[in-house]
Design a protein around this motif. Sequence first.
Motif, PDB file in Angstrom:
ATOM      1  N   LYS A   5      44.504  42.771  31.576  1.00  0.00           N
ATOM      2  CA  LYS A   5      44.373  41.182  31.527  1.00  0.00           C
ATOM      3  C   LYS A   5      43.627  40.657  32.517  1.00  0.00           C
ATOM      4  O   LYS A   5      43.942  41.212  33.710  1.00  0.00           O
ATOM      5  CB  LYS A   5      45.805  40.824  31.272  1.00  0.00           C
ATOM      6  N   LYS A   6      42.886  39.482  32.435  1.00  0.00           N
ATOM      7  CA  LYS A   6      42.169  38.964  33.503  1.00  0.00           C
ATOM      8  C   LYS A   6      43.254  37.856  34.048  1.00  0.00           C
ATOM      9  O   LYS A   6      43.636  37.086  33.314  1.00  0.00           O
ATOM     10  CB  LYS A   6      41.030  38.444  33.017  1.00  0.00           C
ATOM     11  N   ILE A   7      43.455  37.994  35.242  1.00  0.00           N
ATOM     12  CA  ILE A   7      44.443  37.043  35.915  1.00  0.00           C
ATOM     13  C   ILE A   7      43.398  36.071  36.920  1.00  0.00           C
ATOM     14  O   ILE A   7      42.891  36.665  37.974  1.00  0.00           O
ATOM     15  CB  ILE A   7      45.321  37.517  36.880  1.00  0.00           C
ATOM     16  N   LEU A   8      43.360  34.755  36.495  1.00  0.00           N
ATOM     17  CA  LEU A   8      42.701  33.942  37.435  1.00  0.00           C
ATOM     18  C   LEU A   8      43.684  33.148  38.563  1.00  0.00           C
ATOM     19  O   LEU A   8      44.455  32.521  38.093  1.00  0.00           O
ATOM     20  CB  LEU A   8      41.991  32.960  36.388  1.00  0.00           C
ATOM     21  N   ILE A   9      43.380  33.450  39.703  1.00  0.00           N
ATOM     22  CA  ILE A   9      43.843  32.939  40.815  1.00  0.00           C
ATOM     23  C   ILE A   9      43.189  31.733  41.436  1.00  0.00           C
ATOM     24  O   ILE A   9      42.065  31.953  41.952  1.00  0.00           O
ATOM     25  CB  ILE A   9      44.042  34.105  42.164  1.00  0.00           C
ATOM     26  N   VAL A  10      43.779  30.576  41.213  1.00  0.00           N
ATOM     27  CA  VAL A  10      43.045  29.287  41.435  1.00  0.00           C
ATOM     28  C   VAL A  10      43.100  28.821  42.833  1.00  0.00           C
ATOM     29  O   VAL A  10      44.328  28.778  43.413  1.00  0.00           O
ATOM     30  CB  VAL A  10      43.658  28.197  40.499  1.00  0.00           C
ATOM     31  N   ASP A  11      41.884  28.914  43.360  1.00  0.00           N
ATOM     32  CA  ASP A  11      41.800  28.200  44.851  1.00  0.00           C
ATOM     33  C   ASP A  11      41.674  26.663  44.838  1.00  0.00           C
ATOM     34  O   ASP A  11      42.296  25.932  45.792  1.00  0.00           O
ATOM     35  CB  ASP A  11      40.743  28.870  45.579  1.00  0.00           C
ATOM     36  N   GLU A  12      40.726  26.020  43.868  1.00  0.00           N
ATOM     37  CA  GLU A  12      40.563  24.913  43.720  1.00  0.00           C
ATOM     38  C   GLU A  12      39.944  24.565  42.447  1.00  0.00           C
ATOM     39  O   GLU A  12      39.635  25.551  41.738  1.00  0.00           O
ATOM     40  CB  GLU A  12      39.647  24.389  44.947  1.00  0.00           C
ATOM     41  N   PHE A  13      40.130  23.666  42.119  1.00  0.00           N
ATOM     42  CA  PHE A  13      39.784  23.081  40.487  1.00  0.00           C
ATOM     43  C   PHE A  13      39.044  21.660  40.568  1.00  0.00           C
ATOM     44  O   PHE A  13      39.701  20.696  41.452  1.00  0.00           O
ATOM     45  CB  PHE A  13      40.698  23.405  39.479  1.00  0.00           C
ATOM     46  N   LYS A  14      38.478  21.199  39.432  1.00  0.00           N
ATOM     47  CA  LYS A  14      38.219  19.886  39.334  1.00  0.00           C
ATOM     48  C   LYS A  14      38.006  19.634  37.825  1.00  0.00           C
ATOM     49  O   LYS A  14      37.637  20.497  37.043  1.00  0.00           O
ATOM     50  CB  LYS A  14      36.812  19.102  40.019  1.00  0.00           C
ATOM     51  N   VAL A  15      38.497  18.426  37.308  1.00  0.00           N
ATOM     52  CA  VAL A  15      38.661  18.259  35.896  1.00  0.00           C
ATOM     53  C   VAL A  15      37.293  17.564  35.509  1.00  0.00           C
ATOM     54  O   VAL A  15      36.629  16.657  36.264  1.00  0.00           O
ATOM     55  CB  VAL A  15      39.765  17.074  35.702  1.00  0.00           C
ATOM     56  N   MET A  16      36.575  18.035  34.783  1.00  0.00           N
ATOM     57  CA  MET A  16      35.322  17.641  34.126  1.00  0.00           C
ATOM     58  C   MET A  16      35.268  16.592  33.079  1.00  0.00           C
ATOM     59  O   MET A  16      34.387  16.093  32.777  1.00  0.00           O
ATOM     60  CB  MET A  16      34.626  19.029  33.499  1.00  0.00           C
ATOM     61  N   ASN A  17      36.139  16.358  32.403  1.00  0.00           N
ATOM     62  CA  ASN A  17      36.550  15.240  31.302  1.00  0.00           C
ATOM     63  C   ASN A  17      38.041  14.761  31.223  1.00  0.00           C
ATOM     64  O   ASN A  17      38.852  15.183  31.767  1.00  0.00           O
ATOM     65  CB  ASN A  17      35.962  15.623  29.832  1.00  0.00           C
TER      66      ASN A  17
END
Length: 91
Positions: free
Chosen positions: A79-91
């Motif tokens: 399984k691919k685990i995505l470790i979030v460092d930062e994000f931004k909402v696009m909509n």
Amino acid sequence: MKNKRKVAVLLTGLAILIFAMPGFAAKTTITGKVIKDMTFQAQDGTVYNIAQDDMGDTVMVYAGKTVQITGKVKIKKDKKILIVDEFKVMN
């Protein structure tokens, strides 16, 4: 004899480095949709599990929204685990 020891130490260090490499995941940026149950579907259709930490919990507030996530991807039990460092909402 000293040369054999140096070669053995060098080979041991090289083996440790090679086996440790998968632990050094490079940062990547992926755009997609946050889905319920700590999952994220990228625009290319790839599904990731979002790591359960403070940033992952914050991203889940935007379930149903398109976001751009920058972080690291690790593979665990196929399984691919995505470790979030930062994000931004696009909509």
